[in-house]
Design a protein around this motif. Sequence first.
Motif, mmCIF file in Angstrom:
data_model
loop_
_atom_site.group_PDB
_atom_site.id
_atom_site.type_symbol
_atom_site.label_atom_id
_atom_site.label_comp_id
_atom_site.label_asym_id
_atom_site.label_seq_id
_atom_site.Cartn_x
_atom_site.Cartn_y
_atom_site.Cartn_z
ATOM 1 N N ARG B 263 -0.882 8.417 4.711
ATOM 2 C CA ARG B 263 -1.033 9.719 5.225
ATOM 3 C C ARG B 263 0.240 10.715 4.799
ATOM 4 O O ARG B 263 0.031 11.769 4.369
ATOM 5 N N ARG B 264 1.351 9.949 4.955
ATOM 6 C CA ARG B 264 2.609 10.655 4.706
ATOM 7 C C ARG B 264 2.517 10.887 3.226
ATOM 8 O O ARG B 264 3.046 12.273 2.545
ATOM 9 N N ILE B 265 2.290 9.829 2.327
ATOM 10 C CA ILE B 265 2.465 9.873 0.910
ATOM 11 C C ILE B 265 1.160 10.686 0.187
ATOM 12 O O ILE B 265 1.211 10.844 -0.957
ATOM 13 N N GLY B 266 0.162 10.901 0.954
ATOM 14 C CA GLY B 266 -1.028 11.554 0.529
ATOM 15 C C GLY B 266 -1.904 10.643 -0.451
ATOM 16 O O GLY B 266 -2.700 11.063 -1.326
ATOM 17 N N LEU B 268 -4.393 8.839 0.643
ATOM 18 C CA LEU B 268 -5.966 8.737 1.048
ATOM 19 C C LEU B 268 -6.872 9.341 0.274
ATOM 20 O O LEU B 268 -8.106 9.175 0.289
ATOM 21 N N LEU B 269 -6.297 10.501 -0.353
ATOM 22 C CA LEU B 269 -7.089 11.342 -1.157
ATOM 23 C C LEU B 269 -7.279 10.767 -2.471
ATOM 24 O O LEU B 269 -8.197 11.174 -3.381
#
Lengths: 256, 273
Positions: B263-266, B268-269
């Motif tokens: 979630r911090r490093i992005g 999940l997208l």
Amino acid sequence: MPEIPAIEVENLTKVYTSNGKVTRAVDGISFALTPGTVTGLLGGNGAGKTTTIAMILGLIEPTSGHARVMGAEMPRERYRVLERMNFESPYVDMPNRLTVRQNLTVFGRLYAVADLRERIAAIAAELELSDLLDRPTGKLSAGQKTRVSLAKALINRPDVLLLDEPTASLDPDTADWVRSHLERYRGEQNATVLLASHNMAEVERLCERVIIMKRGRIEDDDSPGALLARYGRDNLEDVFLDVARGRGEAAREAAQ
Amino acid sequence: MSMASTSALAISPRRVGAMVLRYLYLLRSSWSRVLDLIYWPAVQLFVWGFLQYYIAQNSGFFARAAGMFIGAVLLWDILFRGQLGFSVSFLEEMWSRNLANLMFSPLRPIEFVAALMVMSIVRLAVGMVPVTILAIVFFGFNLYGFGFALVAFFANLILTSWSVGIVVSGVVMRNGMGAETLAWTVMFILMPLTCVYYPVSVLPEWLQYVAWALPPTYVFEGMRALVLEQTFRADLMLAAFALNLGYFAIAVAVFLALLRSARRIGSLLQSGE
């Protein structure tokens, strides 16, 4: 008692660090969306639209600041509101081997949709998917897949709907059809919609408010009519180009 | 709309069931996926079965230890296929670019893990049951003849496989598909260390400490005790179980930490490398 905003973003910032290089993808933005409104998020590639939406969804953790949905702090309190939200993006797919009905069944169960069978039949009828329900999702055309993604996004009748370029890669007829459906849905459900798009005609038609982003910051924020007047332009595309090419201030001064 | 609990730790059987259903739909739609579950365990069985058959004809010890290799290969497959069943179900979400849909849905991470555990058993059953029947038909080796010991062996092996699968899935979720290879290869590091085909005493003394830190070692030693001495070593199974509980708790904690990091490093997208 003041109404709680459907979406509230406060000094929201996302900083990525890679190999010692710092990138401010979103840089201290703030806005609040009134329930039942449609807002467009405009900006060029890399403006920070998708990152902003992902932080509102709870998929990306902000470096600092706050993103709240119906009063719930994201991502910490996301389970308070996730059943009442949904989103659609061309960057996220549905499992291709599953049929449309199977995909909607799985997501309907995840979202605790009551009377799921009837809901699937109803949304399939609304989105003209009834004849496609038992076909594998991967075998559908781009336009049909977009309608399936929209059906997934609407399966739980969300109060807050986030759409990332919902009509990207669609032909004008299908895109127009999708926009009409979104307008109807918002009218019927009084839903709040945040829409990131590159399509200025789409934003002009659907949105009562437009937030223009550039390099992670909000460059302007107003109704389409007010923006056109402020920049002395006839359409949002020209306003967008003024902002994107760094001549926004000059255009605003010239219009005064 | 249901008024479900809003806690991150609240487990809903409905949501776990929805995810299991998703994977069952997938298995049902793809005969190649089902065939893949049976193919390699069957090949392994025949290679080791015929080898044991040959050695037993030329060695008194191996004649006495009939079924030791086949037992070992079947138990190893429970360990390996259990982890693969878990990890591949997770990878299906990466391959189909569906992870963000799930991570944004009300599905809790712990429910996702629970669904992957269920699917690990389902995939194992689809792959292993036919192979154990082949072992009876071709080599006269009945794995089910282990009785209660088989339950203990299975429980310990599947727990280890889940712990490894959970960590591998977390690493792929955080680092992207560049880490996919881990899912296919990580278990093989355990093969020499857990002494699948030979006793722990064969290892150098310092390596024996490593071996005894791994729960499957206890299972394979226990299997040899059962085949060679007709003794069920409950002490080994309890020790393995205690270790497994510890490793499982650590694996879940690591998975949740990797999810926070994703979630911090992005990541999940993204579903790419």
